[in-house]
Scaffold this motif. Structure first.
Motif, mmCIF file in Angstrom:
data_model
loop_
_atom_site.group_PDB
_atom_site.id
_atom_site.type_symbol
_atom_site.label_atom_id
_atom_site.label_comp_id
_atom_site.label_asym_id
_atom_site.label_seq_id
_atom_site.Cartn_x
_atom_site.Cartn_y
_atom_site.Cartn_z
ATOM 1 N N ARG A 150 0.763 -1.272 0.209
ATOM 2 C CA ARG A 150 -0.031 0.095 0.261
ATOM 3 C C ARG A 150 0.820 1.443 -0.025
ATOM 4 N NH1 ARG A 150 -2.588 -2.846 4.766
ATOM 5 N NH2 ARG A 150 -4.343 -4.020 3.840
ATOM 6 N N GLY A 151 2.153 0.996 0.255
ATOM 7 C CA GLY A 151 2.984 2.266 0.284
ATOM 8 C C GLY A 151 3.164 2.909 1.477
ATOM 9 N N CYS A 152 2.588 2.108 2.532
ATOM 10 C CA CYS A 152 2.728 2.483 4.125
ATOM 11 C C CYS A 152 4.082 1.920 4.633
ATOM 12 C CB CYS A 152 1.346 2.120 4.607
ATOM 13 S SG CYS A 152 0.137 3.206 4.119
ATOM 14 N N GLY A 153 4.749 2.654 5.299
ATOM 15 C CA GLY A 153 5.781 2.154 6.092
ATOM 16 C C GLY A 153 5.617 1.756 7.567
ATOM 17 N N PHE A 154 4.354 2.289 8.119
ATOM 18 C CA PHE A 154 4.164 1.762 9.565
ATOM 19 C C PHE A 154 2.992 1.126 9.686
ATOM 20 C CE2 PHE A 154 6.990 5.400 9.124
ATOM 21 C CZ PHE A 154 8.146 5.149 10.123
ATOM 22 N N PHE A 155 2.812 0.764 11.026
ATOM 23 C CA PHE A 155 1.858 -0.028 11.221
ATOM 24 C C PHE A 155 0.130 0.547 10.990
ATOM 25 C CE2 PHE A 155 4.413 -3.052 12.842
ATOM 26 C CZ PHE A 155 3.896 -4.243 12.707
ATOM 27 N N ALA A 156 -0.217 1.820 11.269
ATOM 28 C CA ALA A 156 -1.392 2.344 11.122
ATOM 29 C C ALA A 156 -1.421 3.246 9.888
ATOM 30 C CB ALA A 156 -1.706 3.247 12.606
ATOM 31 N N GLY A 157 -0.330 3.511 9.105
ATOM 32 C CA GLY A 157 -0.388 4.360 7.912
ATOM 33 C C GLY A 157 0.875 4.752 7.423
ATOM 34 N N PRO A 158 1.255 5.785 6.812
ATOM 35 C CA PRO A 158 2.432 6.109 6.084
ATOM 36 C C PRO A 158 3.334 6.725 7.319
ATOM 37 C CG PRO A 158 0.702 7.538 5.366
ATOM 38 C CD PRO A 158 0.059 6.600 6.164
ATOM 39 N N ALA A 159 2.850 7.258 8.164
ATOM 40 C CA ALA A 159 3.557 7.951 9.382
ATOM 41 C C ALA A 159 3.713 6.908 10.671
ATOM 42 C CB ALA A 159 3.208 9.281 9.619
ATOM 43 N N ALA A 160 4.694 7.255 11.540
ATOM 44 C CA ALA A 160 4.578 6.452 12.716
ATOM 45 C C ALA A 160 3.808 6.922 13.717
ATOM 46 C CB ALA A 160 6.073 6.438 13.176
ATOM 47 N N THR A 161 3.099 6.152 14.468
ATOM 48 C CA THR A 161 2.454 6.363 15.670
ATOM 49 C C THR A 161 2.772 5.617 16.891
ATOM 50 O OG1 THR A 161 0.668 4.568 15.432
ATOM 51 C CG2 THR A 161 0.354 6.568 14.031
ATOM 52 N N LEU A 162 2.219 5.787 17.953
ATOM 53 C CA LEU A 162 2.348 5.195 19.279
ATOM 54 C C LEU A 162 2.484 3.774 18.948
ATOM 55 C CD1 LEU A 162 0.188 7.277 22.005
ATOM 56 C CD2 LEU A 162 2.815 7.656 21.287
ATOM 57 N N ALA A 163 1.589 3.239 18.033
ATOM 58 C CA ALA A 163 1.521 1.865 17.905
ATOM 59 C C ALA A 163 2.972 1.368 17.623
ATOM 60 C CB ALA A 163 0.479 1.587 16.858
ATOM 61 N N ASP A 164 3.649 2.004 16.683
ATOM 62 C CA ASP A 164 4.967 1.422 16.274
ATOM 63 C C ASP A 164 6.013 1.329 17.461
ATOM 64 O OD1 ASP A 164 4.540 1.369 13.054
ATOM 65 O OD2 ASP A 164 3.793 3.284 13.625
ATOM 66 N N LEU A 165 5.946 2.349 18.286
ATOM 67 C CA LEU A 165 7.005 2.628 19.439
ATOM 68 C C LEU A 165 6.399 1.247 20.329
ATOM 69 C CD1 LEU A 165 7.234 6.331 19.909
ATOM 70 C CD2 LEU A 165 8.529 4.798 18.738
ATOM 71 N N ALA A 166 5.289 1.331 20.633
ATOM 72 C CA ALA A 166 4.957 0.007 21.390
ATOM 73 C C ALA A 166 5.219 -1.427 20.996
ATOM 74 C CB ALA A 166 3.241 0.110 21.744
ATOM 75 N N LEU A 167 4.891 -1.650 19.515
ATOM 76 C CA LEU A 167 5.288 -2.960 18.993
ATOM 77 C C LEU A 167 6.819 -3.075 18.826
ATOM 78 C CD1 LEU A 167 2.451 -2.606 16.331
ATOM 79 C CD2 LEU A 167 2.396 -4.274 18.251
ATOM 80 N N PHE A 168 7.427 -2.143 18.937
ATOM 81 C CA PHE A 168 8.808 -2.205 18.326
ATOM 82 C C PHE A 168 9.618 -3.279 19.147
ATOM 83 C CE2 PHE A 168 13.381 -0.829 19.005
ATOM 84 C CZ PHE A 168 13.918 -1.196 17.789
ATOM 85 N N PRO A 169 9.731 -2.931 20.787
ATOM 86 C CA PRO A 169 10.297 -3.810 21.695
ATOM 87 C C PRO A 169 10.368 -5.329 21.465
ATOM 88 C CG PRO A 169 9.415 -2.051 23.005
ATOM 89 C CD PRO A 169 8.950 -2.100 21.633
ATOM 90 N N ALA A 170 9.042 -6.021 21.345
ATOM 91 C CA ALA A 170 8.821 -7.188 20.933
ATOM 92 C C ALA A 170 9.622 -7.793 20.175
ATOM 93 C CB ALA A 170 7.146 -7.488 20.863
#
Length: 210
Positions: A150-170
């Motif tokens: 889809r051309g999106c580099g992050f979990f919720a869309g094209p830009a980073a959100t809190l979700a990406d930071l929360a998912l990253f450590p796992a």
């Protein structure tokens, strides 16, 4: 304004989530160190008075006491950095962010269990925990493959959100319980993007390169 107090153990995955989000938001924290291993201080009377479940992290922000990681992350953003791009204003993007935060809270806990079982001799079936954690990472990998299409580099869309930071450590810490990152090329690329976010900080156990 007095900085929020984080009751913190440096090697705890959820404490790292809070430190990471706070750093990316530009929010200063006062860290109150807790000896989880080997001291088991989080199970003592003083900490149980703050969180009867005997878990970290715990955040004290004035009169507000929070004991759930995802609630802490949302509070730091909404109360201390409400205009941050990590907290999307678009309703659909925010809903997708919340969906992944719920996945982090409900499903990804198994990754932290697998890690503490492997590294700290915590009780549990190491093989079963690793298999469950790998299944969660596979769901994340499949999603990020679709996001790439889809051309999106992050979990919720094209830009980073809190979700990406929360998912990253796992994902970043999964080598601690013998998960090979080469199995997850889309997550490797995503992790590199997360590491380039302003304010990103690391913790012991996270490799320098994904």
């Amino acid at each position: 304004m007095t900085a929020p107090i984080l009751y913190n153990y440096d090697l705890d995955e959820n404490c790292y989530r809070v430190r990471l989000v706070a750093s990316c938001l530009g929010v200063a924290l006062t860290l109150h160190g807790i000896d989880m291993y080997p001291g088991r201080e989080h199970l003592g009377a003083a900490m149980r008075a703050l969180n009867p479940a005997g878990r970290l992290p715990v955040l004290q922000d004035g009169d507000l006491l929070l004991t759930q990681t995802e609630a802490i992350l949302m509070h730091l953003a909404e109360a201390h950095a409400p205009t941050t791009p990590l907290l999307p204003q678009d309703a659909a993007t925010r809903a997708r962010m919340m969906d992944w935060l719920a996945f982090c809270a409900r499903d990804l806990g198994v990754a932290a269990q697998a890690r503490t079982c492997a590294m700290l001799d915590a009780p549990g079936d190491a093989q079963a925990l690793r298999a469950s954690a790998r299944a969660c990472l596979r769901l994340m990998e499949d999603h990020m493959v679709k996001q790439g299409i889809r051309g999106c580099g992050f979990f919720a869309g094209p830009a980073a959100t809190l979700a990406d930071l929360a998912l990253f450590p796992a994902f970043a810490l999964s080598r601690d319980f013998n998960v090979d990152h080469d199995e997850f090329p889309a997550l490797r690329l995503w992790a590199r993007r997360v590491r380039r976010l302003p304010g990103f900080i690391t913790m012991p156990g996270i490799p320098d390169y994904h």
